[in-house]
Design an enzyme around this catalytic site. Structure first.
Site, PDB file in Angstrom:
ATOM      1  N   SER A  77       0.749  -1.387  -0.090  1.00  0.00           N
ATOM      2  CA  SER A  77      -0.392   0.219  -0.095  1.00  0.00           C
ATOM      3  C   SER A  77       0.820   1.484   0.067  1.00  0.00           C
ATOM      4  O   SER A  77       0.203   2.521  -0.165  1.00  0.00           O
ATOM      5  CB  SER A  77      -1.254  -0.107   1.062  1.00  0.00           C
ATOM      6  OG  SER A  77      -1.420  -0.787   1.012  1.00  0.00           O
ATOM      7  N   MET A  78       1.838   1.494  -0.235  1.00  0.00           N
ATOM      8  CA  MET A  78       3.227   2.264  -0.153  1.00  0.00           C
ATOM      9  C   MET A  78       2.517   2.776  -2.285  1.00  0.00           C
ATOM     10  O   MET A  78       4.025   4.579  -2.170  1.00  0.00           O
ATOM     11  CB  MET A  78       4.860   1.785  -0.146  1.00  0.00           C
ATOM     12  CG  MET A  78       4.544   1.831   1.186  1.00  0.00           C
ATOM     13  SD  MET A  78       4.155   3.210   2.867  1.00  0.00           S
ATOM     14  CE  MET A  78       5.347   4.481   1.859  1.00  0.00           C
TER      15      MET A  78
END
Length: 217
Positions: A77-78
């Protein structure tokens, strides 16, 4: 021990306080020492030059191998902050307003609804207030994820079967078209919920920029 990579610009010359950078390293070292993380890597740049770089802990806990400067990380999710930066670039260029209703860009959201009661197969809804760009940036849009298993609308997402392994020819535009049919958990801006907000923001970037998200990246 903390490991370093070659610094291209001294922190002081770049406007950083070395003692504050050391504090950053000490803070995250505790995450490893306390067993919360196996290892980590921090890199800070200013004007494209490396100002600070440290690694700590293990990249492979079972094999006892330390984090190295060239360790490859799965970031998951970066990609969310990357997409958010893309949107803010368009904002900075004056091509996107943070208070702009997303329906002006993605008309499939023009008739969004908010869940009131009922099941995933038969939800009762009311009309939604406009979802704004900043709602997507802050996960306050009312959108959700199927894997959360906390709400009937999570189940509705799961029934669409596009969250993790969509068909090969399934585009972000296709996914957003489906997500737009799912009622929101709450009126936009009135709560917070982790969900597909950033994915939809990625589609906003595509439409405003006129190019696929990976090309914009």
């Amino acid at each position: 021990s903390v490991r370093y990579m070659d610094i291209e610009l001294e922190p002081e010359k770049a406007g950083f306080a070395p003692d504050r950078l050391d504090r950053l390293d000490r803070h995250f070292a505790r995450y490893v020492d306390d067993g919360l993380l196996a290892g980590w890597q921090v890199a800070i740049t200013r004007d494209g030059k490396l100002v600070h770089h440290t690694t700590y802990g293990l990249r492979d806990r079972e094999a006892g191998l330390a984090v190295e400067p060239d360790t490859i990380w799965r970031i998951y999710s970066m990609t969310k902050p990357l997409t958010s930066v893309a949107a803010m670039m368009l904002y900075e260029q004056g091509r996107l307003s943070l208070r702009q209703p997303i329906a002006e860009i993605l008309p499939e959201f023009a008739d969004a609804r908010v869940y009131q009661l009922g099941s995933a197969l038969n939800p009762g809804t009311v009309p939604a207030e406009p979802i704004l760009v900043w709602h997507l940036l802050t996960h306050t849009s009312g959108m959700t994820y199927g894997f959360l298993h906390q709400h009937p609308m999570d189940e509705m997402h799961r029934l669409m079967d596009v969250e993790f392994f969509p068909p090969d020819d399934f585009s972000l535009a296709d996914a957003v078209q489906r997500w737009a049919t799912v009622p929101l958990l709450f009126q936009p801006g009135t709560g917070w919920n982790y969900g597909v907000s950033t994915d939809v923001l990625g589609r906003v970037v595509e439409v405003v920029s006129g190019m696929p998200l990976d090309r914009f990246f």
